[in-house]
Design an enzyme around this catalytic site. Structure first.
Site: not given
Length: 458
Positions: A76, A78, A151
């Protein structure tokens, strides 16, 4: 000395990963990062174009950029932008704002959803619980703030599909090339903010055949119990990502090494102690990994059915040995195993229902009457159950010829199915597990007694 200085300068000039500017990010051009724009979702590009046309910054971010750089196909895409959720929603006909802890926008294009988020602010002063986990996080910031909030360095990459450049604040491209998983900031603080980051470190290392940087790795085993504070919905999502990353068995072994598996996959150790349990798990996950790497979908229900099957089969055998009817014994064994596992491990109810269908169809494959086969083929989980039967045949639990007949039937058209069913031999007695089961002979015994009594039941 002068020659060494010149050599170092030329090396840095030729190697963009070493051209660090203390006051800003590294920027990689197309020939440096190697991303083929044609592999980027056209809908993600469209979102970036629309936002850019209205004066906003917009980039494809995170895992998609990481995978494109290392040559993997992203699942996917983003987008991150400096536009607020309300500003984003106003620009697209089909868009909705979601989220509580941090609001973002789902921009919908048919079957594809482009998750579009606003740059997040610096995380200092955020509301946390007693373990350090962030509870509320609704403040917006700049691109640099957003990069610092990511992260791992390999996820803090921003791709501009219009200029085809990659922006890298934390040396993520270099870490990708070195196959190194490195967290941004202080590892213990970041893990306490969100314990799921420990699971992500393991998954990225397995997926990219990478190692976890020493400082990033050190606190994981110490802080592994923090996983117990994560909401079940997030653990369920992360478990499925681990099992669907294409390197599931490697992930599980790494989780065991770090002490992270007990909350996610509590059945692993009991399964490994069963006869042939680990071999069955290896076969099941190898099939799953091969499908994922081939770009095929894998049903979570099928994966969970594989993970728990040997535990169900063990209880099924015990109940059958006590004289219970095989189908009823299987139903009760399935209920018992699912109930005991879901006390520890998050499995959504819709998956539990599908798992039961896959399991309950297994004995029917061996005993179903020809007239009932068409009804079986109309079951929603029929194909998954046939695939499961193939796996059991590979594990030598059922006859491989039988399993192949059902697979051929599943792949056939209606006319061919009619012919296959017409020439099929009548089904035998009620099927049951091969090892140690007492067959149900009640009807046969009754018929024999009737015959001996001259047609009157004794």
């Amino acid at each position: 000395m002068l020659k060494r200085t010149i050599k170092t300068f030329v090396s840095r000039l030729l190697n963009p990963a070493q051209r660090a500017r203390p006051d800003g990010p590294r920027r990689y051009e197309r020939q440096e990062h190697g991303i083929d724009r044609r592999l980027v979702s056209r809908h993600a590009v469209k979102v970036c174009e629309v936002l850019s046309q209205h004066g906003y910054e917009a980039y494809v971010v995170g895992g998609a950029v990481r995978d494109l750089i290392v040559g993997l196909e992203p699942k996917d895409f983003d987008v991150a932008t400096n536009a607020t959720p309300e500003q984003i929603r106003a620009l697209f006909r089909r868009a909705r704002i979601i989220g509580r802890r941090f609001r973002l926008v789902h921009v919908v294009f048919g079957q594809e959803i482009i998750e579009t988020s606003t740059f997040r602010a610096d995380d200092s002063g955020k509301q946390t619980d007693e373990h350090g986990r962030i509870l509320r996080d609704n403040e917006f910031g700049t691109l640099q703030d957003d990069a610092a909030r990511r992260d791992f360095t390999l996820n803090a990459l921003y791709y501009d599909p219009l200029s085809e450049t990659v922006i890298d604040y934390h040396n993520g491209v270099a870490d990708l090339k070195e196959r190194l998983v490195r967290i941004i900031g202080d590892p213990e603080t970041r893990y306490r903010e969100d314990p799921v980051r420990m699971l992500r470190a393991v998954r990225f290392a397995a997926k990219l055949d990478a190692s976890i940087e020493a400082k990033t790795h050190e606190p994981i085993k110490r802080l592994s119990r923090l996983i117990e504070n994560v909401p079940e919905s997030r653990l369920c999502d992360e478990t499925l990502k681990l099992l669907n990353c294409g390197h599931a068995m490697d992930c599980i072994r790494r989780l065991q090494d770090e002490g992270l598996h007990n909350k996610l996959l509590p059945m692993i150790e009991p399964l490994q102690r069963l006869p042939h349990g680990e071999a069955f798990l290896d076969m099941a996950l190898a099939r799953t990994d091969s499908r994922v790497r081939a770009g095929k979908s894998v049903s979570p229900s099928f994966i969970y059915a594989c993970l728990l099957w040997k535990l169900v089969q063990k209880d099924w055998l015990l109940r059958c040995d006590k004289g219970e009817h095989p189908q009823q014994a299987l139903l009760e064994a399935a209920d018992m195993v699912i109930e005991s596992q879901t006390r520890v491990m998050p499995i959504q109810k819709r998956y539990q229902s599908d798992m039961r269908e896959i399991w309950f169809m297994q004995p029917r494959f061996e005993r179903v009457a020809n007239r009932a086969i068409w009804r079986m083929t109309e079951q929603p989980r029929f194909r998954a159950a046939v695939d499961f039967l193939q796996l059991r045949a590979e594990a030598k639990e059922v006859d491989s010829v039988l399993a192949q007949w059902w697979m051929d039937l599943a792949n056939a058209g209606d006319d061919e199915r009619s012919e296959m069913i017409a020439v099929r031999k009548p089904a035998g007695a009620t099927a049951a597990p091969r090892s140690g089961q007492r067959r149900n002979r009640r009807r046969r015994s009754n018929a024999k007694r009737t015959q001996q009594a001259g047609g009157i039941e004794a």
